[in-house]
Design a protein around this motif. Structure first.
Motif, mmCIF file in Angstrom:
data_model
loop_
_atom_site.group_PDB
_atom_site.id
_atom_site.type_symbol
_atom_site.label_atom_id
_atom_site.label_comp_id
_atom_site.label_asym_id
_atom_site.label_seq_id
_atom_site.Cartn_x
_atom_site.Cartn_y
_atom_site.Cartn_z
ATOM 1 N N LEU A 5 -52.824 -40.901 -90.954
ATOM 2 C CA LEU A 5 -53.097 -39.806 -90.023
ATOM 3 C C LEU A 5 -52.751 -38.461 -90.655
ATOM 4 O O LEU A 5 -53.483 -37.481 -90.480
ATOM 5 N N ALA A 6 -51.660 -38.415 -91.396
ATOM 6 C CA ALA A 6 -51.284 -37.173 -92.086
ATOM 7 C C ALA A 6 -52.333 -36.785 -93.129
ATOM 8 O O ALA A 6 -52.651 -35.602 -93.296
ATOM 9 N N ALA A 7 -52.875 -37.773 -93.825
ATOM 10 C CA ALA A 7 -53.914 -37.486 -94.814
ATOM 11 C C ALA A 7 -55.158 -36.920 -94.134
ATOM 12 O O ALA A 7 -55.773 -35.969 -94.639
ATOM 13 N N LEU A 8 -55.525 -37.484 -92.998
ATOM 14 C CA LEU A 8 -56.677 -36.951 -92.265
ATOM 15 C C LEU A 8 -56.389 -35.549 -91.747
ATOM 16 O O LEU A 8 -57.267 -34.675 -91.773
ATOM 17 N N ASP A 9 -55.169 -35.308 -91.289
ATOM 18 C CA ASP A 9 -54.787 -33.950 -90.865
ATOM 19 C C ASP A 9 -54.945 -32.965 -92.019
ATOM 20 O O ASP A 9 -55.423 -31.843 -91.836
ATOM 21 N N ARG A 10 -54.559 -33.392 -93.200
ATOM 22 C CA ARG A 10 -54.656 -32.521 -94.377
ATOM 23 C C ARG A 10 -56.115 -32.252 -94.735
ATOM 24 O O ARG A 10 -56.466 -31.120 -95.080
ATOM 25 N N LEU A 11 -56.953 -33.273 -94.643
ATOM 26 C CA LEU A 11 -58.378 -33.068 -94.895
ATOM 27 C C LEU A 11 -58.960 -32.045 -93.928
ATOM 28 O O LEU A 11 -59.726 -31.170 -94.323
ATOM 29 N N VAL A 12 -58.582 -32.143 -92.673
ATOM 30 C CA VAL A 12 -59.066 -31.185 -91.673
ATOM 31 C C VAL A 12 -58.577 -29.785 -92.024
ATOM 32 O O VAL A 12 -59.351 -28.820 -92.014
ATOM 33 N N ALA A 13 -57.306 -29.671 -92.347
ATOM 34 C CA ALA A 13 -56.719 -28.360 -92.619
ATOM 35 C C ALA A 13 -57.306 -27.693 -93.865
ATOM 36 O O ALA A 13 -57.461 -26.467 -93.894
ATOM 37 N N TRP A 54 -64.148 -34.913 -90.255
ATOM 38 C CA TRP A 54 -62.797 -35.440 -90.434
ATOM 39 C C TRP A 54 -62.004 -35.434 -89.127
ATOM 40 O O TRP A 54 -61.196 -36.334 -88.884
ATOM 41 N N GLU A 55 -62.226 -34.435 -88.283
ATOM 42 C CA GLU A 55 -61.583 -34.429 -86.959
ATOM 43 C C GLU A 55 -62.049 -35.624 -86.138
ATOM 44 O O GLU A 55 -61.246 -36.286 -85.471
ATOM 45 N N HIS A 56 -63.348 -35.898 -86.205
ATOM 46 C CA HIS A 56 -63.907 -37.048 -85.486
ATOM 47 C C HIS A 56 -63.292 -38.355 -85.994
ATOM 48 O O HIS A 56 -62.909 -39.221 -85.199
ATOM 49 N N GLU A 57 -63.190 -38.499 -87.308
ATOM 50 C CA GLU A 57 -62.619 -39.718 -87.888
ATOM 51 C C GLU A 57 -61.156 -39.881 -87.499
ATOM 52 O O GLU A 57 -60.705 -40.983 -87.177
ATOM 53 N N ARG A 58 -60.404 -38.794 -87.497
ATOM 54 C CA ARG A 58 -58.995 -38.873 -87.097
ATOM 55 C C ARG A 58 -58.877 -39.270 -85.629
ATOM 56 O O ARG A 58 -58.067 -40.127 -85.274
ATOM 57 N N ASN A 59 -59.691 -38.671 -84.790
ATOM 58 C CA ASN A 59 -59.657 -39.018 -83.363
ATOM 59 C C ASN A 59 -60.029 -40.473 -83.135
ATOM 60 O O ASN A 59 -59.446 -41.142 -82.269
ATOM 61 N N ALA A 60 -60.980 -40.979 -83.904
ATOM 62 C CA ALA A 60 -61.358 -42.395 -83.781
ATOM 63 C C ALA A 60 -60.183 -43.294 -84.169
ATOM 64 O O ALA A 60 -59.932 -44.315 -83.514
ATOM 65 N N VAL A 108 -56.972 -42.520 -83.978
ATOM 66 C CA VAL A 108 -55.963 -42.413 -82.920
ATOM 67 C C VAL A 108 -56.349 -43.296 -81.738
ATOM 68 O O VAL A 108 -55.506 -44.002 -81.169
ATOM 69 N N ARG A 109 -57.631 -43.283 -81.370
ATOM 70 C CA ARG A 109 -58.088 -44.143 -80.265
ATOM 71 C C ARG A 109 -57.925 -45.622 -80.607
ATOM 72 O O ARG A 109 -57.530 -46.426 -79.764
ATOM 73 N N ALA A 110 -58.217 -45.991 -81.844
ATOM 74 C CA ALA A 110 -58.080 -47.391 -82.258
ATOM 75 C C ALA A 110 -56.625 -47.845 -82.170
ATOM 76 O O ALA A 110 -56.333 -48.932 -81.659
ATOM 77 N N TYR A 111 -55.712 -47.020 -82.663
ATOM 78 C CA TYR A 111 -54.294 -47.370 -82.569
ATOM 79 C C TYR A 111 -53.844 -47.442 -81.109
ATOM 80 O O TYR A 111 -53.083 -48.332 -80.730
ATOM 81 N N ALA A 112 -54.304 -46.536 -80.282
ATOM 82 C CA ALA A 112 -53.936 -46.556 -78.858
ATOM 83 C C ALA A 112 -54.430 -47.840 -78.194
ATOM 84 O O ALA A 112 -53.714 -48.438 -77.380
#
Length: 56
Positions: free
Chosen positions: A18-26, A37-43, A45-49
């Motif tokens: 998740l941190a790596a995806l945050d960095r890609l977005v930033a 990348w925001e979409h992939e990170r959100n997906a 997060v939903r999968a883990y939830a």
């Protein structure tokens, strides 16, 4: 799905992935790529939830 069926790396690397995806977005200068990348990170997060919801 039980946790035993899911590789340990899926759980032990959650925060770093998740941190790596945050960095890609930033760091992404292109708005379309940033949205991707925001979409992939959100997906992720939903999968883990969903895993947490179904496995208690």
């Amino acid at each position: 799905m039980k946790n035993a069926e899911i590789p340990d790396d899926f759980f032990t690397h959650k925060n770093s992935w998740l941190a790596a995806l945050d960095r890609l977005v930033a760091l992404e200068p292109n708005d379309d790529d940033k949205s991707y990348w925001e979409h992939e990170r959100n997906a992720m997060v939903r999968a883990y939830a969903e895993l947490e919801r179904t496995d208690g």
